[in-house]
Design a protein around this motif. Sequence first.
Motif, PDB file in Angstrom:
ATOM      1  N   LYS A 460      34.458  26.523  40.707  1.00 41.39           N
ATOM      2  CA  LYS A 460      35.247  25.316  40.998  1.00 41.39           C
ATOM      3  C   LYS A 460      35.841  24.707  39.719  1.00 41.39           C
ATOM      4  N   THR A 461      35.020  24.590  38.693  1.00 37.15           N
ATOM      5  CA  THR A 461      35.483  23.894  37.482  1.00 37.15           C
ATOM      6  C   THR A 461      36.355  24.782  36.612  1.00 37.15           C
ATOM      7  N   PHE A 462      35.893  26.027  36.408  1.00 38.07           N
ATOM      8  CA  PHE A 462      36.598  26.893  35.446  1.00 38.07           C
ATOM      9  C   PHE A 462      37.492  27.931  36.121  1.00 38.07           C
ATOM     10  N   ASN A 463      37.525  27.911  37.460  1.00 41.67           N
ATOM     11  CA  ASN A 463      38.312  28.899  38.203  1.00 41.67           C
ATOM     12  C   ASN A 463      37.855  30.325  37.895  1.00 41.67           C
ATOM     13  N   LEU A 464      36.542  30.521  37.763  1.00 40.59           N
ATOM     14  CA  LEU A 464      36.006  31.865  37.520  1.00 40.59           C
ATOM     15  C   LEU A 464      35.597  32.451  38.869  1.00 40.59           C
ATOM     16  N   THR A 465      36.352  33.424  39.340  1.00 38.55           N
ATOM     17  CA  THR A 465      36.093  33.991  40.661  1.00 38.55           C
ATOM     18  C   THR A 465      34.648  34.469  40.775  1.00 38.55           C
ATOM     19  N   GLY A 466      33.993  34.060  41.839  1.00 34.78           N
ATOM     20  CA  GLY A 466      32.611  34.492  42.088  1.00 34.78           C
ATOM     21  C   GLY A 466      31.637  33.977  41.037  1.00 34.78           C
ATOM     22  N   GLY A 467      32.091  33.067  40.177  1.00 39.16           N
ATOM     23  CA  GLY A 467      31.221  32.573  39.097  1.00 39.16           C
ATOM     24  C   GLY A 467      31.031  33.614  38.009  1.00 39.16           C
ATOM     25  N   ASN A 468      31.845  34.694  38.041  1.00 38.98           N
ATOM     26  CA  ASN A 468      31.673  35.764  37.045  1.00 38.98           C
ATOM     27  C   ASN A 468      32.210  35.326  35.686  1.00 38.98           C
ATOM     28  N   ILE A 469      31.324  35.324  34.682  1.00 37.86           N
ATOM     29  CA  ILE A 469      31.677  34.726  33.387  1.00 37.86           C
ATOM     30  C   ILE A 469      32.617  35.606  32.566  1.00 37.86           C
ATOM     31  N   PHE A 470      32.820  36.856  33.036  1.00 40.18           N
ATOM     32  CA  PHE A 470      33.638  37.795  32.256  1.00 40.18           C
ATOM     33  C   PHE A 470      34.982  38.141  32.924  1.00 40.18           C
ATOM     34  N   HIS A 471      35.410  37.435  33.956  1.00 44.25           N
ATOM     35  CA  HIS A 471      36.623  37.794  34.720  1.00 44.25           C
ATOM     36  C   HIS A 471      36.472  39.172  35.360  1.00 44.25           C
ATOM     37  N   GLY A 472      35.300  39.494  35.858  1.00 44.81           N
ATOM     38  CA  GLY A 472      35.042  40.819  36.440  1.00 44.81           C
ATOM     39  C   GLY A 472      33.948  41.499  35.647  1.00 44.81           C
ATOM     40  N   SER A 473      33.111  42.250  36.363  1.00 49.00           N
ATOM     41  CA  SER A 473      31.909  42.793  35.721  1.00 49.00           C
ATOM     42  C   SER A 473      32.252  43.708  34.550  1.00 49.00           C
ATOM     43  N   MET A 474      31.290  43.864  33.648  1.00 50.50           N
ATOM     44  CA  MET A 474      31.494  44.667  32.433  1.00 50.50           C
ATOM     45  C   MET A 474      30.741  45.988  32.562  1.00 50.50           C
ATOM     46  N   LEU A 475      30.628  46.501  33.780  1.00 55.41           N
ATOM     47  CA  LEU A 475      30.001  47.805  33.936  1.00 55.41           C
ATOM     48  C   LEU A 475      31.083  48.874  33.756  1.00 55.41           C
ATOM     49  N   LEU A 476      30.635  50.109  33.519  1.00 49.80           N
ATOM     50  CA  LEU A 476      31.542  51.152  33.017  1.00 49.80           C
ATOM     51  C   LEU A 476      32.824  51.352  33.828  1.00 49.80           C
ATOM     52  N   ASN A 477      32.720  51.233  35.151  1.00 54.57           N
ATOM     53  CA  ASN A 477      33.918  51.472  35.976  1.00 54.57           C
ATOM     54  C   ASN A 477      34.973  50.383  35.798  1.00 54.57           C
ATOM     55  N   GLN A 478      34.638  49.333  35.037  1.00 55.19           N
ATOM     56  CA  GLN A 478      35.613  48.264  34.802  1.00 55.19           C
ATOM     57  C   GLN A 478      35.787  48.011  33.300  1.00 55.19           C
ATOM     58  N   LEU A 479      35.736  49.095  32.519  1.00 54.79           N
ATOM     59  CA  LEU A 479      35.924  48.945  31.074  1.00 54.79           C
ATOM     60  C   LEU A 479      37.024  49.882  30.576  1.00 54.79           C
ATOM     61  N   PHE A 480      37.538  49.554  29.405  1.00 55.10           N
ATOM     62  CA  PHE A 480      38.487  50.368  28.651  1.00 55.10           C
ATOM     63  C   PHE A 480      39.647  50.856  29.531  1.00 55.10           C
ATOM     64  N   LEU A 481      39.742  52.185  29.781  1.00 56.92           N
ATOM     65  CA  LEU A 481      40.870  52.721  30.540  1.00 56.92           C
ATOM     66  C   LEU A 481      40.990  52.113  31.931  1.00 56.92           C
ATOM     67  N   PHE A 482      39.862  51.582  32.412  1.00 58.21           N
ATOM     68  CA  PHE A 482      39.803  51.145  33.818  1.00 58.21           C
ATOM     69  C   PHE A 482      39.795  49.621  33.959  1.00 58.21           C
ATOM     70  N   ARG A 483      40.067  48.899  32.849  1.00 56.48           N
ATOM     71  CA  ARG A 483      40.041  47.431  32.929  1.00 56.48           C
ATOM     72  C   ARG A 483      41.457  46.884  32.851  1.00 56.48           C
ATOM     73  N   PRO A 484      41.955  46.096  33.769  1.00 57.20           N
ATOM     74  CA  PRO A 484      41.265  45.653  34.982  1.00 57.20           C
ATOM     75  C   PRO A 484      41.216  46.714  36.075  1.00 57.20           C
ATOM     76  N   VAL A 485      42.261  47.582  36.129  1.00 60.89           N
ATOM     77  CA  VAL A 485      42.246  48.682  37.108  1.00 60.89           C
ATOM     78  C   VAL A 485      42.916  49.895  36.463  1.00 60.89           C
ATOM     79  N   PRO A 486      42.567  51.104  36.915  1.00 58.00           N
ATOM     80  CA  PRO A 486      43.174  52.294  36.312  1.00 58.00           C
ATOM     81  C   PRO A 486      44.697  52.237  36.358  1.00 58.00           C
ATOM     82  N   GLY A 487      45.298  52.633  35.241  1.00 61.46           N
ATOM     83  CA  GLY A 487      46.768  52.662  35.179  1.00 61.46           C
ATOM     84  C   GLY A 487      47.370  51.386  34.613  1.00 61.46           C
TER      85      GLY A 487
END
Length: 527
Positions: A460-487
């Motif tokens: 509500k306050t910071f507009n962080l979807t789902g309360g996620n502090i990183f703008h989306g999880s930092m697990l491997l499928n969402q890092l580097f080549l794949f962040r935010p999405v492949p391509g």
Amino acid sequence: MAGRYDAIIIGAGHNGLVTACYLAKARYKVLVLERRYIVGGACVTEETFPGFKVSTAAYVNSLFRPEIVRDLRLADYGFASLERIPSSFSPFQDGRYLMLGADGDLNRREISKFSSKDAENYPKYEEMLSRVASVIEPTLLMTPPNILRPGIGGMWKMLQLARSFQGLGSHLGEAIEVLTGAARPILDRWFESEQLKATLATDAVIGAFASPSTPGTAYVLFHHVMGETNGKKGVWSYVKGGMGGLTQALAKAAKDLGVEIRTEAEVSKILIRDGQAAGVVLKNGDEFHAKKVATNLDPHLTFEKLIEPKELPADFLANIKRINYDSASLKINVALSELPNFTVCPGTDVGPQHRGTIHICPDQDYIERAFDDAKYGRPSANPILECTIPSSVDSSIVPPGKHLMSMFIQYAPYKLKEGTWDDHREKFADRCFDILNEYAPNFKKSVIARQIVTPADLEKTFNLTGGNIFHGSMLLNQLFLFRPVPGYADYRTPIKNLYICGSAAHPGGGVMGTPGLNAAREMMKRW
Ligand SMILES: Cc1cc2nc3c(=O)[nH]c(=O)nc-3n(C[C@H](O)[C@H](O)[C@H](O)COP(=O)(O)OP(=O)(O)OC[C@H]3O[C@@H](n4cnc5c(N)ncnc54)[C@H](O)[C@@H]3O)c2cc1C
């Protein structure tokens, strides 16, 4: 009302401000639009209780890139890092405690209290992390190749990356494990003392909806040891005046460079003409036009709230909807009349036990059990507490003689099985206070006021979807080549002239400034 700019930045988080500064430094005319009354996003200082300057969300720094501090002369605008010596203190119920820091002798002495074998292994473990960092750190300032359309440039970058991994030789296996594996098996292999392992494992789950035995958490741990303070690797610091000391310095630098910053200016729509970003519309109807637009918002907000679905390719939108925002972090900011008096290390005058991060987490199984609750939609019955007391090194943020504590707590799942966070907030905070009181019996009676920031409040306050502090999880499928999405890891989007400049882009969340810097560089190419 309408205006015309070279670039509009949506959101004045620290990354948006960094992008604005670099563009303005190259003489582009830039407008930054921020929804809140204050700039800084999750890196902010607010006077939550009279006389107390609270870092409402982020509370420690090491990741923010020194290149940016130098380029933008942030020290001239008041930014200063205050080192924490030692960096951590973990009290235990058996009457012992563990302190760790940048001092090798201290670490050896402290770890020897629990295991002499671990004391010997610890510097080797740190060397191992430095080896991995030698390959990963250079990628932080790089634009990841576009995996779907790499071109010659992208292929070249991938080849160079492969070469640097090759350079690790026989250490390649351990690096791959750190980048893809779970933290717990790594820590279990290196060390035998649960006290040390639990202290280190907490870094692996910060901001993650995961336990140390979840694959990908070794990278989260690594992400948290990658930074530096005043040239000292791996050392975390407080920011003078609270975390807002950084974003206020960025805002001042931006203004001096000619950037126009408007607060209480919520963007409700990105204007798209002929498939190209052309400007934005505010909630109050004001319209601003620009040649380029950069978004500091997370992908859900940008692509599902500010843009009509018909403007985006269906497969791109499907990938955006797949982004994981699971989270279970809660923060309590506490004004104190005196410092906690720890049974295992007594004293209410500032001592080494107060300066660093105070870890309340007896062993790794405790973390696993705490996460089990969250998995099933319950706040942890026995949560993990990470407490910091910035006033122990910075008296400018409190009235004389008083103190401020930041409690970062896991796990407090955003998605609750029963009730809402309004039903749970006070009870959960009481439980956290009871736990800390077991270690420092004067704690509860020293509390002057508290602010509970639940995952629902983060949204509500910071507009962080789902309360996620990183703008989306930092697990491997969402890092580097794949962040935010492949391509689309190159800060670009399917809409021409619309860029991503926040934590949703490589290298992700944390107060780093790197997504903002990298995005500015891409925006200026061929302009
Ligand atoms: C509780 C908590 C503790 C943390 N602790 C740490 C820590 O100690 N150290 C660390 O390194 N990292 C920490 N983090 C993570 C770090 O703070 C964030 O990853 C980082 O600050 C995100 O920066 P950003 O600029 O990418 O985005 P944000 O800070 O999220 O900025 C986005 C900005 O956009 C604004 N905005 C949103 N929607 C609109 C709109 N429609 N129109 C206009 N403006 C809009 C927001 O108000 C915000 O100002 C923490 C985060 C949280 C929440």
